[in-house]
Motif scaffolding. Sequence first.
Motif, PDB file in Angstrom:
ATOM      1  N   ARG A   1       0.841  -1.203   0.000  1.00 37.26           N
ATOM      2  CA  ARG A   1       0.000   0.000   0.000  1.00 37.26           C
ATOM      3  C   ARG A   1       0.868   1.243   0.000  1.00 37.26           C
ATOM      4  NH1 ARG A   1      -3.127  -3.017   3.304  1.00 37.26           N
ATOM      5  NH2 ARG A   1      -2.033  -2.226   5.111  1.00 37.26           N
TER       6      ARG A   1
ATOM      7  N   LEU B   1       2.839  10.144   4.797  1.00 39.46           N
ATOM      8  CA  LEU B   1       2.232   9.001   5.481  1.00 39.46           C
ATOM      9  C   LEU B   1       3.287   8.040   6.008  1.00 39.46           C
ATOM     10  CD1 LEU B   1      -0.683   8.363   3.012  1.00 39.46           C
ATOM     11  CD2 LEU B   1      -0.840   9.280   5.307  1.00 39.46           C
TER      12      LEU B   1
ATOM     13  N   ARG C   1     -15.275  -0.823 -12.306  1.00 39.35           N
ATOM     14  CA  ARG C   1     -15.487  -0.579 -10.866  1.00 39.35           C
ATOM     15  C   ARG C   1     -16.245   0.725 -10.652  1.00 39.35           C
ATOM     16  NH1 ARG C   1     -10.030  -0.250  -8.120  1.00 39.35           N
ATOM     17  NH2 ARG C   1     -11.202   0.373  -6.300  1.00 39.35           N
TER      18      ARG C   1
ATOM     19  N   PHE D   1      -3.790  17.839   3.444  1.00 39.47           N
ATOM     20  CA  PHE D   1      -3.270  18.804   2.480  1.00 39.47           C
ATOM     21  C   PHE D   1      -4.365  19.777   2.059  1.00 39.47           C
ATOM     22  CE2 PHE D   1      -0.482  15.220   2.207  1.00 39.47           C
ATOM     23  CZ  PHE D   1       0.770  15.794   2.084  1.00 39.47           C
TER      24      PHE D   1
ATOM     25  N   ARG E   1      -4.989  15.463  -1.436  1.00 36.56           N
ATOM     26  CA  ARG E   1      -4.088  14.452  -1.986  1.00 36.56           C
ATOM     27  C   ARG E   1      -4.593  13.068  -1.617  1.00 36.56           C
ATOM     28  NH1 ARG E   1       0.991  16.366  -3.781  1.00 36.56           N
ATOM     29  NH2 ARG E   1       1.358  18.545  -3.312  1.00 36.56           N
TER      30      ARG E   1
ATOM     31  N   PHE F   1      -5.603   9.305  -2.921  1.00 41.59           N
ATOM     32  CA  PHE F   1      -5.144   8.478  -4.037  1.00 41.59           C
ATOM     33  C   PHE F   1      -6.351   8.012  -4.838  1.00 41.59           C
ATOM     34  CE2 PHE F   1      -2.192   7.681  -0.445  1.00 41.59           C
ATOM     35  CZ  PHE F   1      -1.189   8.508  -0.908  1.00 41.59           C
TER      36      PHE F   1
ATOM     37  N   ARG G   1      -6.962   6.139  -7.421  1.00 45.67           N
ATOM     38  CA  ARG G   1      -7.162   4.776  -7.942  1.00 45.67           C
ATOM     39  C   ARG G   1      -7.376   3.762  -6.837  1.00 45.67           C
ATOM     40  NH1 ARG G   1      -3.096   2.569 -11.859  1.00 45.67           N
ATOM     41  NH2 ARG G   1      -4.606   0.900 -11.809  1.00 45.67           N
ATOM     42  N   LEU G   2      -7.020   4.122  -5.614  1.00 40.54           N
ATOM     43  CA  LEU G   2      -7.215   3.172  -4.519  1.00 40.54           C
ATOM     44  C   LEU G   2      -8.642   3.293  -3.993  1.00 40.54           C
ATOM     45  CD1 LEU G   2      -3.927   3.501  -2.465  1.00 40.54           C
ATOM     46  CD2 LEU G   2      -4.435   2.058  -4.399  1.00 40.54           C
ATOM     47  N   SER G   3      -9.119   2.206  -3.394  1.00 38.17           N
ATOM     48  CA  SER G   3     -10.438   2.267  -2.794  1.00 38.17           C
ATOM     49  C   SER G   3     -10.374   3.151  -1.551  1.00 38.17           C
ATOM     50  CB  SER G   3     -10.906   0.867  -2.422  1.00 38.17           C
ATOM     51  OG  SER G   3     -10.175   0.404  -1.323  1.00 38.17           O
TER      52      SER G   3
ATOM     53  N   LEU H   1      -6.217   2.904   4.887  1.00 41.98           N
ATOM     54  CA  LEU H   1      -5.168   1.967   5.326  1.00 41.98           C
ATOM     55  C   LEU H   1      -3.775   2.548   5.081  1.00 41.98           C
ATOM     56  CD1 LEU H   1      -6.615  -1.470   4.253  1.00 41.98           C
ATOM     57  CD2 LEU H   1      -5.841  -0.861   6.526  1.00 41.98           C
ATOM     58  N   CYS H   2      -3.650   3.386   4.053  1.00 42.37           N
ATOM     59  CA  CYS H   2      -2.363   4.035   3.793  1.00 42.37           C
ATOM     60  C   CYS H   2      -1.925   4.866   4.996  1.00 42.37           C
ATOM     61  CB  CYS H   2      -2.452   4.932   2.563  1.00 42.37           C
ATOM     62  SG  CYS H   2      -2.384   4.031   1.025  1.00 42.37           S
ATOM     63  N   GLY H   3      -2.904   5.368   5.749  1.00 38.47           N
ATOM     64  CA  GLY H   3      -2.571   6.128   6.949  1.00 38.47           C
ATOM     65  C   GLY H   3      -1.933   5.259   8.014  1.00 38.47           C
TER      66      GLY H   3
ATOM     67  N   THR I   1     -15.571   0.334  -0.336  1.00 42.67           N
ATOM     68  CA  THR I   1     -14.968  -0.358  -1.483  1.00 42.67           C
ATOM     69  C   THR I   1     -14.940   0.519  -2.739  1.00 42.67           C
ATOM     70  OG1 THR I   1     -17.114  -1.267  -2.045  1.00 42.67           O
ATOM     71  CG2 THR I   1     -15.672  -2.629  -0.688  1.00 42.67           C
ATOM     72  N   TRP I   2     -15.488   1.716  -2.656  1.00 40.22           N
ATOM     73  CA  TRP I   2     -15.495   2.580  -3.834  1.00 40.22           C
ATOM     74  C   TRP I   2     -14.104   3.063  -4.176  1.00 40.22           C
ATOM     75  CZ3 TRP I   2     -20.032   6.553  -3.967  1.00 40.22           C
ATOM     76  CH2 TRP I   2     -21.244   5.864  -3.802  1.00 40.22           C
ATOM     77  N   PRO I   3     -13.819   3.229  -5.464  1.00 42.25           N
ATOM     78  CA  PRO I   3     -12.580   3.937  -5.805  1.00 42.25           C
ATOM     79  C   PRO I   3     -12.727   5.400  -5.390  1.00 42.25           C
ATOM     80  CG  PRO I   3     -13.789   3.293  -7.789  1.00 42.25           C
ATOM     81  CD  PRO I   3     -14.538   2.735  -6.638  1.00 42.25           C
TER      82      PRO I   3
ATOM     83  N   ALA J   1     -11.751   8.000  -6.605  1.00 43.51           N
ATOM     84  CA  ALA J   1     -11.893   8.960  -7.699  1.00 43.51           C
ATOM     85  C   ALA J   1     -13.314   9.461  -7.860  1.00 43.51           C
ATOM     86  CB  ALA J   1     -11.421   8.318  -9.010  1.00 43.51           C
ATOM     87  N   ILE J   2     -14.310   8.616  -7.536  1.00 41.64           N
ATOM     88  CA  ILE J   2     -15.680   9.026  -7.829  1.00 41.64           C
ATOM     89  C   ILE J   2     -16.358   9.685  -6.633  1.00 41.64           C
ATOM     90  CG2 ILE J   2     -15.987   7.232  -9.569  1.00 41.64           C
ATOM     91  CD1 ILE J   2     -17.683   5.731  -7.491  1.00 41.64           C
TER      92      ILE J   2
ATOM     93  N   ARG K   1      -7.814   9.341   7.001  1.00 41.19           N
ATOM     94  CA  ARG K   1      -6.476   8.801   6.753  1.00 41.19           C
ATOM     95  C   ARG K   1      -5.464   9.394   7.726  1.00 41.19           C
ATOM     96  NH1 ARG K   1      -4.170   9.946   0.926  1.00 41.19           N
ATOM     97  NH2 ARG K   1      -3.616  11.911   1.877  1.00 41.19           N
TER      98      ARG K   1
END
Lengths: 334, 254
Positions: A196, A211, A321, B82, B86, B88, B90-92, B98-100, B144-146, B148-149, B162
């Motif tokens: 990740r 992060l 998706r 930020f 910022r 991401f 493309r990630l859900s 979880l990146c946090g 579970t959504w990306p 981006a939307i 995060r």
Amino acid sequence: MSVGRRQQLLYFLALHRTGLLVGLLAAALLVYPCLQDNPYTLGLTNLIAINAIVVLGLNLFIGYTGQISLGHAGFFALGAYGSAIATVTAGLPPWPAIALVALLVGLIALAVGIPVLRLTGHYLAMATLGFNFVIHTVLLEWDEVTGGPSGFSGIPSLAVGQWAFDSEIRLHYLLWTVTLLCLLLSLNLVRSGVGRGLAALAGDETAAAALGVDTRQAKIKVFVLSAVLASLAGSLFAHSFGYLSPDSFGIFTSTDLVTMVVIGGMGSIWGSLFGAGLITVLPEWVDLFETYKDFVHGTILVLVLMFLPQGLVSGLVDMIRIRIALQRTKNAAA
Amino acid sequence: MLRLDGISRHFGGLPALDGVSFTVPRGRVTALIGPNGAGKSTLINCITGADQPTGGAVVFQGRDITGLPAHRISRLGIARTFQNLRVFPRLSVLDNVLCGLTGQGGQSMIMAMLRLPSLRHRERLLRLRAMAALDCYQLGDKATWPAAILPYGDRKRVELARATVSRPDLLLLDEPVAGLNADETAGVGEQLKRLRAGGHTILLIEHDMTLVMEIADQVVVLDSGRCIAVGTPAEVRRNPVVLEAYLGQTEACA
């Protein structure tokens, strides 16, 4: 009661989807030679297996850390010639030679990566391209060691005891076992916290650093990992075909590898397999593609990057998706 | 908790920050305000290592962290959001949060590739924590959504989730309600109050004065790279220097 069962089953499938998919693929590959025993076709799928190993590593580097390398055919060459020289010239046994060569290539990648990975974008692409060019020239010119333009022949097959991997069917099992192992390791990596962090790095370097991702170190580590995988694939290539020619390791091989990554999609491990398969098979299927291979690959690369910059497979998956999620919102609102 | 000691940042000859000093007390909300271009975001960048100060020292929990790289500072327990989002794309949503928790996910690439049972167990725990954080921000059903939307307001909340999921010792928020409507602003305000009640230390950059006056314990005013006032919201509000910075010469108005 039956509803509960069904949900349990679906939950089980969802939870273990990666393991189940890998298992399924392994089973399919196990029975494949029974259905298809034409040595030519098997030779082709074996080549896919070898390319897939390189592409897996390269996709981790391009798709997960957001960098670019046009030099991986160089690491592939170092692995192949390294194994050839170690076994034929130096007389080492093949298996330890593969490990030793992979270690050396890893160190070379480290030495190249530390200065080169300070660069980004076009500069990084040029630097890695230059690296590939240097390796290719050395292979051509240093003919006492590499055999020069006429190539390097007489590389022994790999063997376990008396069991030599010298026929296409035997190679099929050897190569795909290694490929599946690499696939599994890559899948594990991207599903972990480290993975990740890498995905974050590909998305946005500043945010990833904020992060707690050590961006510089992560780039170098993945670069070394991808070089080691390329070296491993190169060694297997040398022992499978018994003959090496510098033509297999030019800069167009590097761009082919990048095309495979792009077809498969940035950061899509499964896509890597598909990309390696498609680009390996394409020139064999259609004669036209064989003659104008570089044109065709170039066109594919440009078209995919123009319309689906995340790559073909993962671009389509992303689109689906997003469609599904939007549909669900609409249904929820209605 | 955090002490700034004469922080300066010059871009070429131009001083963006000029000897800024103040402290952020533990468990309190400190608001950093000032007109556009006062150097607020530059200051945050200097604290988090995204930018290096040209002079002065940043001391966090008694330790000099001036000039450390961003990832080291993050691992010491300073999280940030930020100004220009910022997330991401493309990630859900769940993966974004979880990146946090990157710091808690293990550092070794080889361990990650082997995926031993202990790592799986840890992954499951992290996932639960991330889901809990999403629930706090009413994003659980979009996990579970990306990303981006997501609409803008939701993305802001993803960033907050995060930044807070790792329970950092110090949270730096760069304009958390910028571009949000009144309802969403009120929602984020509630969240910030809850974080404060939970004992988080927050340094907040914000232009929304209603929000600042409501939740800040201490207000620091920057103008043209200098710290011109420090005090409680009520004190700062009456400070003639601050009024001048915001409204221009008072004589001219009168």
